[in-house]
Design a protein around this motif. Sequence first.
Motif, PDB file in Angstrom:
ATOM      1  N   HIS A  15      14.495  20.291 -19.402  1.00 30.90           N
ATOM      2  CA  HIS A  15      14.379  19.349 -20.521  1.00 30.90           C
ATOM      3  C   HIS A  15      13.503  19.917 -21.630  1.00 30.90           C
ATOM      4  O   HIS A  15      13.799  19.725 -22.816  1.00 30.90           O
ATOM      5  N   ALA A  16      12.434  20.613 -21.261  1.00 27.25           N
ATOM      6  CA  ALA A  16      11.557  21.213 -22.274  1.00 27.25           C
ATOM      7  C   ALA A  16      12.326  22.223 -23.113  1.00 27.25           C
ATOM      8  O   ALA A  16      12.165  22.264 -24.339  1.00 27.25           O
ATOM      9  N   GLN A  17      13.148  23.021 -22.470  1.00 28.30           N
ATOM     10  CA  GLN A  17      13.916  24.027 -23.187  1.00 28.30           C
ATOM     11  C   GLN A  17      14.937  23.405 -24.133  1.00 28.30           C
ATOM     12  O   GLN A  17      15.323  24.018 -25.121  1.00 28.30           O
ATOM     13  N   ARG A  18      15.352  22.173 -23.840  1.00 23.15           N
ATOM     14  CA  ARG A  18      16.279  21.456 -24.720  1.00 23.15           C
ATOM     15  C   ARG A  18      15.530  20.560 -25.703  1.00 23.15           C
ATOM     16  O   ARG A  18      16.146  19.752 -26.398  1.00 23.15           O
ATOM     17  N   HIS A  19      14.191  20.692 -25.722  1.00 21.89           N
ATOM     18  CA  HIS A  19      13.324  19.910 -26.608  1.00 21.89           C
ATOM     19  C   HIS A  19      13.460  18.415 -26.370  1.00 21.89           C
ATOM     20  O   HIS A  19      13.327  17.609 -27.287  1.00 21.89           O
ATOM     21  N   GLU A  20      13.681  18.046 -25.124  1.00 26.77           N
ATOM     22  CA  GLU A  20      13.725  16.646 -24.696  1.00 26.77           C
ATOM     23  C   GLU A  20      12.363  16.322 -24.066  1.00 26.77           C
ATOM     24  O   GLU A  20      12.203  16.278 -22.854  1.00 26.77           O
ATOM     25  N   HIS A  21      11.377  16.142 -24.930  1.00 25.53           N
ATOM     26  CA  HIS A  21       9.989  16.044 -24.492  1.00 25.53           C
ATOM     27  C   HIS A  21       9.722  14.883 -23.548  1.00 25.53           C
ATOM     28  O   HIS A  21       9.051  15.066 -22.530  1.00 25.53           O
ATOM     29  N   ALA A  22      10.198  13.707 -23.861  1.00 25.94           N
ATOM     30  CA  ALA A  22       9.918  12.538 -23.023  1.00 25.94           C
ATOM     31  C   ALA A  22      10.450  12.745 -21.608  1.00 25.94           C
ATOM     32  O   ALA A  22       9.754  12.455 -20.624  1.00 25.94           O
ATOM     33  N   GLU A  23      11.664  13.262 -21.499  1.00 25.91           N
ATOM     34  CA  GLU A  23      12.257  13.497 -20.191  1.00 25.91           C
ATOM     35  C   GLU A  23      11.488  14.587 -19.443  1.00 25.91           C
ATOM     36  O   GLU A  23      11.238  14.482 -18.243  1.00 25.91           O
ATOM     37  N   ALA A  24      11.107  15.636 -20.152  1.00 23.72           N
ATOM     38  CA  ALA A  24      10.366  16.737 -19.532  1.00 23.72           C
ATOM     39  C   ALA A  24       9.026  16.255 -18.989  1.00 23.72           C
ATOM     40  O   ALA A  24       8.665  16.569 -17.842  1.00 23.72           O
ATOM     41  N   VAL A  25       8.311  15.493 -19.776  1.00 24.38           N
ATOM     42  CA  VAL A  25       7.002  15.003 -19.345  1.00 24.38           C
ATOM     43  C   VAL A  25       7.157  14.044 -18.163  1.00 24.38           C
ATOM     44  O   VAL A  25       6.366  14.098 -17.211  1.00 24.38           O
ATOM     45  N   ALA A  26       8.162  13.205 -18.183  1.00 20.60           N
ATOM     46  CA  ALA A  26       8.382  12.278 -17.063  1.00 20.60           C
ATOM     47  C   ALA A  26       8.615  13.051 -15.763  1.00 20.60           C
ATOM     48  O   ALA A  26       8.050  12.702 -14.714  1.00 20.60           O
ATOM     49  N   HIS A  27       9.424  14.092 -15.819  1.00 22.95           N
ATOM     50  CA  HIS A  27       9.667  14.903 -14.624  1.00 22.95           C
ATOM     51  C   HIS A  27       8.390  15.627 -14.188  1.00 22.95           C
ATOM     52  O   HIS A  27       8.088  15.707 -12.997  1.00 22.95           O
ATOM     53  N   LEU A  28       7.667  16.144 -15.142  1.00 22.21           N
ATOM     54  CA  LEU A  28       6.441  16.856 -14.822  1.00 22.21           C
ATOM     55  C   LEU A  28       5.423  15.916 -14.170  1.00 22.21           C
ATOM     56  O   LEU A  28       4.780  16.282 -13.177  1.00 22.21           O
ATOM     57  N   GLU A  29       5.280  14.718 -14.687  1.00 21.53           N
ATOM     58  CA  GLU A  29       4.357  13.743 -14.093  1.00 21.53           C
ATOM     59  C   GLU A  29       4.759  13.421 -12.657  1.00 21.53           C
ATOM     60  O   GLU A  29       3.903  13.293 -11.782  1.00 21.53           O
ATOM     61  N   ARG A  30       6.050  13.304 -12.398  1.00 16.76           N
ATOM     62  CA  ARG A  30       6.512  13.031 -11.029  1.00 16.76           C
ATOM     63  C   ARG A  30       6.218  14.217 -10.117  1.00 16.76           C
ATOM     64  O   ARG A  30       5.771  14.050  -8.982  1.00 16.76           O
ATOM     65  N   ALA A  31       6.457  15.439 -10.608  1.00 14.01           N
ATOM     66  CA  ALA A  31       6.171  16.638  -9.810  1.00 14.01           C
ATOM     67  C   ALA A  31       4.680  16.727  -9.482  1.00 14.01           C
ATOM     68  O   ALA A  31       4.295  17.063  -8.356  1.00 14.01           O
TER      69      ALA A  31
END
Length: 81
Positions: A15-31
Amino acid sequence: HPATAPAIQAAAVAHAQRHEHAEAVAHLERAIALNPATRALARHDPDLEPLRDDDAFRTALEGPSGSRPLARRPVKTRSAR
């Protein structure tokens, strides 16, 4: 099993590579919730570079106490070592 921290972090990177910040951060917080060591890995992961200026990303990397600031470190290439 897809619900492992590395798999979820990989989704954050995608998601980060696609500049989808909200989705990337949500996944990172879960990880990070599944494995707090993910926080340290994310701090230095060059694949998460598109998120470095995102406040939610910085907050996720601060940790539970919020005492550790996000430091930018230069990425070293093999030739620079």
